[in-house]
Design a protein around this motif. Structure first.
Motif, PDB file in Angstrom:
ATOM      1  N   VAL A 153       0.857  -1.178   0.000  1.00 15.56           N
ATOM      2  CA  VAL A 153       0.000   0.000   0.000  1.00 15.56           C
ATOM      3  C   VAL A 153       0.897   1.231   0.000  1.00 15.56           C
ATOM      4  N   THR A 154       0.662   2.138  -0.936  1.00 15.00           N
ATOM      5  CA  THR A 154       1.459   3.355  -0.997  1.00 15.00           C
ATOM      6  C   THR A 154       0.572   4.564  -1.262  1.00 15.00           C
ATOM      7  N   VAL A 155       0.985   5.699  -0.741  1.00 13.96           N
ATOM      8  CA  VAL A 155       0.335   6.970  -1.037  1.00 13.96           C
ATOM      9  C   VAL A 155       1.204   7.664  -2.083  1.00 13.96           C
ATOM     10  N   VAL A 156       0.578   8.049  -3.176  1.00  7.26           N
ATOM     11  CA  VAL A 156       1.292   8.669  -4.288  1.00  7.26           C
ATOM     12  C   VAL A 156       0.938  10.153  -4.344  1.00  7.26           C
ATOM     13  N   ASP A 157       1.931  11.000  -4.258  1.00  4.35           N
ATOM     14  CA  ASP A 157       1.766  12.455  -4.337  1.00  4.35           C
ATOM     15  C   ASP A 157       0.782  13.016  -3.317  1.00  4.35           C
ATOM     16  N   GLY A 158       0.554  12.276  -2.230  1.00  2.00           N
ATOM     17  CA  GLY A 158      -0.314  12.762  -1.167  1.00  2.00           C
ATOM     18  C   GLY A 158      -1.797  12.758  -1.488  1.00  2.00           C
ATOM     19  N   ASP A 159      -2.180  12.386  -2.708  1.00  2.00           N
ATOM     20  CA  ASP A 159      -3.597  12.453  -3.052  1.00  2.00           C
ATOM     21  C   ASP A 159      -4.162  11.188  -3.696  1.00  2.00           C
ATOM     22  N   SER A 160      -3.368  10.139  -3.720  1.00  2.00           N
ATOM     23  CA  SER A 160      -3.819   8.891  -4.319  1.00  2.00           C
ATOM     24  C   SER A 160      -3.254   7.713  -3.530  1.00  2.00           C
ATOM     25  N   LEU A 161      -4.081   6.710  -3.299  1.00  2.00           N
ATOM     26  CA  LEU A 161      -3.672   5.515  -2.577  1.00  2.00           C
ATOM     27  C   LEU A 161      -3.651   4.358  -3.576  1.00  2.00           C
ATOM     28  N   THR A 162      -2.509   3.692  -3.686  1.00  2.00           N
ATOM     29  CA  THR A 162      -2.365   2.573  -4.605  1.00  2.00           C
ATOM     30  C   THR A 162      -2.128   1.299  -3.813  1.00  2.00           C
ATOM     31  N   VAL A 163      -2.878   0.258  -4.159  1.00  2.00           N
ATOM     32  CA  VAL A 163      -2.754  -1.040  -3.511  1.00  2.00           C
ATOM     33  C   VAL A 163      -2.434  -2.071  -4.582  1.00  2.00           C
ATOM     34  N   THR A 164      -1.395  -2.859  -4.339  1.00  2.00           N
ATOM     35  CA  THR A 164      -1.092  -3.993  -5.210  1.00  2.00           C
ATOM     36  C   THR A 164      -1.196  -5.259  -4.373  1.00  2.00           C
ATOM     37  N   THR A 165      -1.758  -6.295  -4.952  1.00  2.00           N
ATOM     38  CA  THR A 165      -1.948  -7.555  -4.239  1.00  2.00           C
ATOM     39  C   THR A 165      -1.257  -8.684  -4.984  1.00  2.00           C
ATOM     40  N   THR A 166      -0.904  -9.705  -4.250  1.00  2.00           N
ATOM     41  CA  THR A 166      -0.335 -10.919  -4.824  1.00  2.00           C
ATOM     42  C   THR A 166      -1.052 -12.099  -4.192  1.00  2.00           C
ATOM     43  N   ILE A 167      -1.684 -12.911  -5.042  1.00  2.00           N
ATOM     44  CA  ILE A 167      -2.357 -14.096  -4.523  1.00  2.00           C
ATOM     45  C   ILE A 167      -1.913 -15.319  -5.309  1.00  2.00           C
ATOM     46  N   THR A 168      -1.920 -16.449  -4.628  1.00  2.00           N
ATOM     47  CA  THR A 168      -1.599 -17.725  -5.255  1.00  2.00           C
ATOM     48  C   THR A 168      -2.830 -18.608  -5.156  1.00  2.00           C
ATOM     49  N   GLU A 169      -3.269 -19.103  -6.289  1.00  2.00           N
ATOM     50  CA  GLU A 169      -4.475 -19.918  -6.356  1.00  2.00           C
ATOM     51  C   GLU A 169      -4.147 -21.282  -6.951  1.00  2.00           C
ATOM     52  N   PRO A 170      -4.846 -22.312  -6.505  1.00  2.00           N
ATOM     53  CA  PRO A 170      -4.650 -23.626  -7.126  1.00  2.00           C
ATOM     54  C   PRO A 170      -5.230 -23.615  -8.545  1.00  2.00           C
ATOM     55  N   THR A 171      -4.653 -24.404  -9.409  1.00  2.00           N
ATOM     56  CA  THR A 171      -5.147 -24.487 -10.784  1.00  2.00           C
ATOM     57  C   THR A 171      -6.022 -25.722 -10.942  1.00  2.00           C
ATOM     58  N   SER A 172      -6.812 -25.715 -11.989  1.00  2.00           N
ATOM     59  CA  SER A 172      -7.640 -26.879 -12.287  1.00  2.00           C
ATOM     60  C   SER A 172      -7.015 -27.661 -13.432  1.00  2.00           C
ATOM     61  N   PHE A 173      -7.154 -27.140 -14.606  1.00  2.00           N
ATOM     62  CA  PHE A 173      -6.693 -27.858 -15.789  1.00  2.00           C
ATOM     63  C   PHE A 173      -5.176 -27.851 -15.953  1.00  2.00           C
ATOM     64  N   LEU A 174      -4.522 -26.792 -15.484  1.00  2.00           N
ATOM     65  CA  LEU A 174      -3.068 -26.737 -15.611  1.00  2.00           C
ATOM     66  C   LEU A 174      -2.384 -27.792 -14.755  1.00  2.00           C
ATOM     67  N   GLY A 175      -3.074 -28.298 -13.764  1.00  2.00           N
ATOM     68  CA  GLY A 175      -2.536 -29.377 -12.943  1.00  2.00           C
ATOM     69  C   GLY A 175      -2.237 -30.624 -13.765  1.00  2.00           C
ATOM     70  N   LEU A 176      -2.940 -30.779 -14.876  1.00  2.00           N
ATOM     71  CA  LEU A 176      -2.707 -31.921 -15.758  1.00  2.00           C
ATOM     72  C   LEU A 176      -1.318 -31.902 -16.381  1.00  2.00           C
ATOM     73  N   ILE A 177      -0.729 -30.702 -16.477  1.00  2.00           N
ATOM     74  CA  ILE A 177       0.623 -30.606 -17.040  1.00  2.00           C
ATOM     75  C   ILE A 177       1.643 -30.217 -15.975  1.00  2.00           C
ATOM     76  N   GLY A 178       1.279 -30.398 -14.711  1.00  2.00           N
ATOM     77  CA  GLY A 178       2.229 -30.203 -13.623  1.00  2.00           C
ATOM     78  C   GLY A 178       2.234 -28.835 -12.981  1.00  2.00           C
TER      79      GLY A 178
END
Length: 105
Positions: A56-81
């Motif tokens: 979470v960062t405040v940019v130029d004092g007037d904007s709040l930026t949020v970046t997220t990182t999530i890891t999710e299990p795959t369905s079909f890609l699991g077939l190829i490892g």
């Protein structure tokens, strides 16, 4: 695709939560504005409550930026490892200040 949408949605909601963190003492004096430190804390709290890592960062004092990182299990890609996929999302909120109140859009 769904994981990316979830990452973006959580980032957007965290940014909104931060954008609502008014500076209470200033508001009581009639000066409506967001407290940047409280905004960052509120956005981080939202991420924590949802179990999502992010920045979470405040940019130029007037904007709040949020970046997220999530890891999710795959369905079909699991077939190829590929068992999981890590994606990033982002969201931004404008921080209101007394100069914004009553201003024309």
């Amino acid at each position: 695709m769904a994981a990316t949408q979830r990452a973006d949605a959580i980032a957007d909601e965290a940014a909104r939560a931060g954008g609502q963190a008014l500076d209470v003492s200033a508001a009581l004096a009639g000066d409506v504005r967001v407290d940047p430190a409280a905004a960052v804390a509120a956005a981080r709290d939202y991420l924590d409550r949802n179990g999502v890592h992010g920045a979470v960062t405040v940019v130029d004092g007037d904007s709040l930026t949020v970046t997220t990182t999530i890891t999710e299990p795959t369905s079909f890609l699991g077939l190829i490892g590929i068992q999981t996929m890590t994606v990033e999302g982002s969201g931004t909120a404008d921080l209101i200040s007394d100069q914004d109140v009553g201003a024309e859009p």
